[in-house]
Design a protein around this motif. Structure first.
Motif, PDB file in Angstrom:
ATOM      1  N   LEU A   5       0.943  -1.261   0.055  1.00 55.33           N
ATOM      2  CA  LEU A   5      -0.042  -0.037  -0.025  1.00 55.33           C
ATOM      3  C   LEU A   5       0.657   1.335   0.077  1.00 55.33           C
ATOM      4  N   ALA A   6       1.848   1.204   0.950  1.00 57.81           N
ATOM      5  CA  ALA A   6       2.716   2.510   0.982  1.00 57.81           C
ATOM      6  C   ALA A   6       3.502   2.923  -0.237  1.00 57.81           C
ATOM      7  N   ALA A   7       4.055   1.787  -0.769  1.00 52.83           N
ATOM      8  CA  ALA A   7       4.889   2.170  -1.935  1.00 52.83           C
ATOM      9  C   ALA A   7       3.934   2.623  -3.377  1.00 52.83           C
ATOM     10  N   VAL A   8       2.896   1.849  -3.378  1.00 51.91           N
ATOM     11  CA  VAL A   8       1.861   2.252  -4.453  1.00 51.91           C
ATOM     12  C   VAL A   8       1.223   3.591  -4.242  1.00 51.91           C
ATOM     13  N   GLN A   9       0.927   3.804  -3.108  1.00 55.86           N
ATOM     14  CA  GLN A   9       0.460   5.284  -2.721  1.00 55.86           C
ATOM     15  C   GLN A   9       1.441   6.363  -3.098  1.00 55.86           C
ATOM     16  N   ASN A  10       2.595   6.150  -2.757  1.00 54.45           N
ATOM     17  CA  ASN A  10       3.580   7.143  -3.114  1.00 54.45           C
ATOM     18  C   ASN A  10       3.837   7.199  -4.467  1.00 54.45           C
ATOM     19  N   ASP A  40      -8.168  -2.860  -2.959  1.00 55.17           N
ATOM     20  CA  ASP A  40      -7.377  -1.809  -2.442  1.00 55.17           C
ATOM     21  C   ASP A  40      -6.779  -0.974  -3.469  1.00 55.17           C
ATOM     22  N   LEU A  41      -5.975  -1.692  -4.461  1.00 55.71           N
ATOM     23  CA  LEU A  41      -5.343  -0.881  -5.463  1.00 55.71           C
ATOM     24  C   LEU A  41      -6.397  -0.267  -6.447  1.00 55.71           C
ATOM     25  N   LYS A  42      -7.628  -0.745  -6.399  1.00 55.37           N
ATOM     26  CA  LYS A  42      -8.639   0.145  -7.362  1.00 55.37           C
ATOM     27  C   LYS A  42      -9.039   1.270  -6.547  1.00 55.37           C
ATOM     28  N   GLN A  43      -9.093   1.191  -5.265  1.00 53.41           N
ATOM     29  CA  GLN A  43      -9.204   2.579  -4.559  1.00 53.41           C
ATOM     30  C   GLN A  43      -8.233   3.489  -4.597  1.00 53.41           C
ATOM     31  N   LEU A  44      -7.035   3.073  -4.585  1.00 56.57           N
ATOM     32  CA  LEU A  44      -6.021   4.059  -4.705  1.00 56.57           C
ATOM     33  C   LEU A  44      -5.898   4.627  -5.983  1.00 56.57           C
ATOM     34  N   GLY A  49      -7.371   9.664  -9.306  1.00 54.17           N
ATOM     35  CA  GLY A  49      -7.923  10.205 -10.530  1.00 54.17           C
ATOM     36  C   GLY A  49      -7.777   9.293 -11.801  1.00 54.17           C
ATOM     37  N   LEU A  50      -7.514   8.003 -11.436  1.00 55.88           N
ATOM     38  CA  LEU A  50      -6.932   7.013 -12.586  1.00 55.88           C
ATOM     39  C   LEU A  50      -8.083   5.902 -12.699  1.00 55.88           C
ATOM     40  N   LYS A  51      -8.123   5.480 -13.890  1.00 59.83           N
ATOM     41  CA  LYS A  51      -9.051   4.566 -14.252  1.00 59.83           C
ATOM     42  C   LYS A  51      -8.803   3.004 -13.413  1.00 59.83           C
ATOM     43  N   SER A  52      -9.903   2.902 -12.528  1.00 60.24           N
ATOM     44  CA  SER A  52      -9.457   1.769 -11.880  1.00 60.24           C
ATOM     45  C   SER A  52      -9.766   0.428 -12.393  1.00 60.24           C
ATOM     46  N   ASN A  53     -10.512   0.698 -13.665  1.00 58.71           N
ATOM     47  CA  ASN A  53     -11.060  -0.613 -14.323  1.00 58.71           C
ATOM     48  C   ASN A  53      -9.471  -1.224 -14.940  1.00 58.71           C
ATOM     49  N   LEU A  54      -8.335  -0.328 -15.037  1.00 56.08           N
ATOM     50  CA  LEU A  54      -7.287  -0.956 -15.368  1.00 56.08           C
ATOM     51  C   LEU A  54      -6.701  -2.210 -14.467  1.00 56.08           C
ATOM     52  N   VAL A  55      -6.899  -2.158 -13.259  1.00 57.34           N
ATOM     53  CA  VAL A  55      -6.546  -3.080 -12.348  1.00 57.34           C
ATOM     54  C   VAL A  55      -7.049  -4.315 -12.605  1.00 57.34           C
ATOM     55  N   ASP A  56      -8.518  -4.540 -13.306  1.00 61.68           N
ATOM     56  CA  ASP A  56      -8.836  -5.735 -13.696  1.00 61.68           C
ATOM     57  C   ASP A  56      -8.402  -6.546 -14.494  1.00 61.68           C
ATOM     58  N   GLU A  57      -7.273  -5.862 -15.253  1.00 63.26           N
ATOM     59  CA  GLU A  57      -6.608  -6.859 -16.296  1.00 63.26           C
ATOM     60  C   GLU A  57      -5.224  -7.445 -15.793  1.00 63.26           C
ATOM     61  N   TYR A  58      -4.963  -7.016 -14.480  1.00 64.54           N
ATOM     62  CA  TYR A  58      -3.548  -7.540 -13.801  1.00 64.54           C
ATOM     63  C   TYR A  58      -3.806  -9.105 -13.505  1.00 64.54           C
ATOM     64  N   PRO A  59      -2.959  -9.876 -14.125  1.00 64.68           N
ATOM     65  CA  PRO A  59      -2.861 -11.291 -13.741  1.00 64.68           C
ATOM     66  C   PRO A  59      -2.567 -11.710 -12.221  1.00 64.68           C
ATOM     67  N   ARG A  69       2.159 -14.845  -8.201  1.00 64.73           N
ATOM     68  CA  ARG A  69       1.630 -13.465  -7.769  1.00 64.73           C
ATOM     69  C   ARG A  69       1.677 -12.602  -9.063  1.00 64.73           C
ATOM     70  N   CYS A  70       1.498 -11.436  -9.010  1.00 65.49           N
ATOM     71  CA  CYS A  70       1.493 -10.249 -10.033  1.00 65.49           C
ATOM     72  C   CYS A  70       2.651  -9.550 -10.136  1.00 65.49           C
ATOM     73  N   SER A  71       3.210  -9.493 -11.253  1.00 61.83           N
ATOM     74  CA  SER A  71       4.407  -8.494 -11.291  1.00 61.83           C
ATOM     75  C   SER A  71       4.033  -7.237 -11.413  1.00 61.83           C
ATOM     76  N   SER A  72       5.036  -6.321 -10.816  1.00 61.56           N
ATOM     77  CA  SER A  72       4.500  -4.838 -10.773  1.00 61.56           C
ATOM     78  C   SER A  72       4.737  -4.234 -11.942  1.00 61.56           C
ATOM     79  N   LYS A  73       5.253  -4.708 -13.036  1.00 62.03           N
ATOM     80  CA  LYS A  73       5.187  -4.153 -14.275  1.00 62.03           C
ATOM     81  C   LYS A  73       4.166  -3.739 -14.679  1.00 62.03           C
ATOM     82  N   TYR A  74       2.894  -4.485 -14.494  1.00 57.07           N
ATOM     83  CA  TYR A  74       1.380  -4.116 -14.869  1.00 57.07           C
ATOM     84  C   TYR A  74       1.011  -2.723 -14.152  1.00 57.07           C
ATOM     85  N   PHE A  75       1.369  -2.490 -13.088  1.00 55.02           N
ATOM     86  CA  PHE A  75       1.353  -1.186 -12.367  1.00 55.02           C
ATOM     87  C   PHE A  75       1.799   0.192 -12.957  1.00 55.02           C
ATOM     88  N   TYR A  76       3.081  -0.151 -13.331  1.00 52.38           N
ATOM     89  CA  TYR A  76       3.746   0.878 -14.065  1.00 52.38           C
ATOM     90  C   TYR A  76       3.306   1.021 -15.597  1.00 52.38           C
TER      91      TYR A  76
END
Length: 305
Positions: A5-10, A40-44, A49-59, A69-76
């Motif tokens: 949570l903290a790393a994603v938030q920052n 929690d990622l969708k809420q962040l 102000g980003l499209k939270s539906n992007l998170v739905d595609e993360y494997p 688990r899910c690689s962080s590359k999808y977040f970037y």
């Protein structure tokens, strides 16, 4: 090794404030994963102000803490940072296989990356100075080095504190963009992510924490330190020294402990850094004057009675 949570938030905060607007690529030390739940990622994302539906595609996102688990590359990628590379002896997620105890000598990657991260990896490498030399070499001038490491407990060879950040920043002329402590409470969100909170990196605040509540390893409670540093020059990496040796070796008269010891609000509460020091002083003086006038009026009114 992963972004909670903290790393994603920052990272989202840096993105919103424009620090990452020109970032095209990222290189992570360690085959990093996302260590939080989808909701929690969708809420962040919503908060940013980003499209939270992007998170739905993360494997495999909701698998954590189980595998796969899910690689962080999808977040970037959701932030528009399409080129992702990482380095790890395990080779997971397409990582470059390299022993970080040894120099990384692929000069085609030197001074290339906009963001280089260490989210809990380098403390597992005994030759930790070589790790940070590698990170420095990978980062382009103007790029950001993000470090998230344990102060209390942890599971590697090393613990980190403020002197580590300040030392490498002073020796290598990095700008300190952001710096905080991260408190992992050991409790979970309603969705199952680990609760993590940024708090100001202030020693007085640190000293009043109740460490007895962070002593249960089964709950995962921990104290970490988090920093975002900006590389300013294409120079060779310099090893920090403390005290008088800093001045003797690098001819920096003040020494890092005096140059970088300030703890302005802007390091943690970035929007407040728009308030100039002079403005803050004027507002403080006006407020103090008003309080004094009110006190004088109260005293005089009480005497009349």
């Amino acid at each position: 090794m992963g972004l909670g949570l903290a790393a994603v938030q920052n990272t989202l905060e840096l993105h919103n404030l424009g620090y990452l607007k020109n970032s095209k690529n990222v290189f992570e030390i360690g085959s990093q994963e996302l260590h939080l739940k989808k909701e929690d990622l969708k809420q962040l994302f919503d908060n940013a102000g980003l499209k939270s539906n992007l998170v739905d595609e993360y494997p495999n996102l909701n698998n954590w803490p189980e595998r796969p688990r899910c690689s962080s590359k999808y977040f970037y990628e959701s932030l528009g940072i399409k080129e992702y590379q990482c380095m790890d002896m395990n080779g997971d997620y397409g990582a470059i296989v390299h022993d970080l105890n040894k120099p990384f000598e692929d000069r085609s990657k030197f001074n290339k990356f906009d963001i280089v991260t260490d989210h809990g990896s380098c403390e597992h490498v005994f030759n930790i100075a070589e790790c940070y030399r590698t990170m420095h070499n990978l980062t382009k001038p103007g790029g950001y080095i993000i470090i998230h490491q344990a102060v209390f407990k942890g599971n590697g060879y090393f613990k980190f504190d403020e002197s580590f950040f300040e030392g490498i920043a002073a020796a290598n002329n990095y700008k300190i963009i952001f710096n905080s402590y991260v408190i992992a409470t050991g409790n979970k969100t309603k969705n199952g992510s680990d609760h993590e909170f940024h708090i100001p990196r202030n020693r007085e605040l640190f000293n009043v924490l109740d460490f007895s509540k962070l002593s249960n390893p089964e709950k995962g409670a921990d104290i970490l330190i988090y920093g975002v540093l900006q590389k300013t020059k294409e120079d060779e990496f310099k090893i920090p020294y403390q005290g008088k040796f800093f001045q003797k070796i690098y001819n920096i008269p003040a020494g890092f402990n005096r140059v970088y010891s300030k703890e302005p609000m802007g390091y943690t509460y970035i929007p407040s850094s728009t308030l100039k020091v002079e403005e803050a002083r004027i507002r403080f003086l006006i407020k103090a004057l008003i309080i004094k006038i009110r006190r004088i009026i109260r005293i005089r009114m009480s005497k009349k009675r």
